[in-house]
Design an enzyme around this catalytic site. Sequence first.
Site, mmCIF file in Angstrom:
data_model
loop_
_atom_site.group_PDB
_atom_site.id
_atom_site.type_symbol
_atom_site.label_atom_id
_atom_site.label_comp_id
_atom_site.label_asym_id
_atom_site.label_seq_id
_atom_site.Cartn_x
_atom_site.Cartn_y
_atom_site.Cartn_z
ATOM 1 N N HIS A 200 -1.813 3.540 -6.942
ATOM 2 C CA HIS A 200 -3.067 4.291 -7.094
ATOM 3 C C HIS A 200 -2.778 5.712 -7.597
ATOM 4 O O HIS A 200 -3.224 6.694 -7.017
ATOM 5 C CB HIS A 200 -3.834 4.328 -5.774
ATOM 6 C CG HIS A 200 -4.132 2.966 -5.220
ATOM 7 N ND1 HIS A 200 -4.946 2.066 -5.881
ATOM 8 C CD2 HIS A 200 -3.722 2.346 -4.090
ATOM 9 C CE1 HIS A 200 -5.024 0.940 -5.171
ATOM 10 N NE2 HIS A 200 -4.287 1.078 -4.095
ATOM 11 N N LYS B 150 0.826 -1.203 0.000
ATOM 12 C CA LYS B 150 0.000 0.000 0.000
ATOM 13 C C LYS B 150 0.861 1.255 0.000
ATOM 14 O O LYS B 150 2.032 1.224 -0.367
ATOM 15 C CB LYS B 150 -0.956 -0.031 1.193
ATOM 16 C CG LYS B 150 -1.916 -1.225 1.161
ATOM 17 C CD LYS B 150 -2.854 -1.226 -0.024
ATOM 18 C CE LYS B 150 -3.976 -0.233 0.111
ATOM 19 N NZ LYS B 150 -4.958 -0.326 -0.995
#
Length: 351
Positions: free
Chosen positions: A94, A76
Site C-alpha cells: 500500500h 499486511k
Amino acid sequence: MTLHLWLRHEPRTTERRTPVVPADARRLVDGGVTLTVEESPQRIFPLEEYEAAGCRRAPTGSWAGAPRDAVIIGLKELPDSPGELMHRHICFGHAYKRQPGAAGLLRRFAAGGGALLDLEYLVDDEGRRVAAFGFWAGYLGAALAVLQHRGRLTAPLVPTTKEELDAVLRHGARDARSTALVIGALGRSGRGAVAAFRTAGTEPTRWDLAETRDLDRPALLGHDVLVNAVLATAPVPPFLREEDLDAPARRLRTLCDVTCDVGSPFNVLPLYDRTTDWAEPVRRLREEPPLDLIAIDNLPSLLPRESSTDFSAALLPQLLAFGPGGAWGRCLDRYHQACRELGIEQRETGT
C-alpha cells in the site's frame, strides 16, 4: 541458487490469513524451495502442519535476522522496525498511491538495499493480477452490510467459516425487502459482493464502468445498501460527496467501502478519514436519517481458511517460477518506479 522463502508472522492481531497454506508449502518444498515458517499464535493453519510439509521453524518476528538472500513473504503491514530493510519482501505494501506512510516505507527499503515486491502489482503479461483476495473481500463486505442493515451485526467481529456465515445470511432472507447496489460489479470484489447478496436473498443492482462514466447519484442514493468494490488507479470524480449525504431524497442507509482507499487521492468515497475495524466495524456518518459506514481493510481475514486457500493456490505457480523475469520482474520495476517518483535513491536490486 535455491529460493529461500521466509513466511513471517503477521503483527496485526486480527490477521488470520496466510499467503501460503500447508498443502502448497509441501509443493514448494517438493519443488526445491527452502521454506522457513515463523511461529504465529493467530495464523489459521498451525505451525505443525507446515513442519509436516517439510518446512523449517523460526521464532515469531525473527525475519529481520534471516539470511540476506531470503525472500520474506507476508500479507499486511510491516512493523516499524528495523528502520532499514535489507530483504526482498513479498506483501501488500500500500505504498504506490501516495497513501499515508508510503514514502517512509519505501525509504526503509532504499536504506537497507531491499525491495518491495507488492502483491497488488504482481500481474501477468496483460496486466491482470495473478493472485488476489478480492472475491472474499467483496463477499464479506456485502455480508456485513446486509447484517448491519438488518440489525443483526454484532461486535467484535470474529472469524468464521463460509457455511456458518451463509446460514446467518439466509436467516430472515425471506422477509428482506431492501435494495442493494454493487459498484464495480464485474471485478473480483464486485462478483463476491453480488454472490453474498444473492445468498442473503437480494438481487443487487450491478454497476461497472459504463454506469460510472456518467454517474446517476440520485439512483445511487435511492438504494438501501451500497457496496463499493472499485479500485481506482487514477483520480476520478467521487461517487459520493459530503453534500450527497444530506440530500433530502437519500434512501441509502448502509455503505460498505471494500476498497478502503482512505488517504489516497484516488479515493472514490472521500467521506471518512479512518477505517473501521473488528472491534468497532461500523461508523455512523449521519444520524437523521441514519447512514452507517463499514470500511474494514482486511475483510477476507474473517474467512481466513477459505480466502487463504484460494490465494495460495493462485500464488503457488508464481513462487515456483520466482526469478528476475516475468511477473516478478514487472513487480520489481514498479517498485523502482515508485522510488523514482518520490525522488528516493535506490540501490540496484535483483530478484
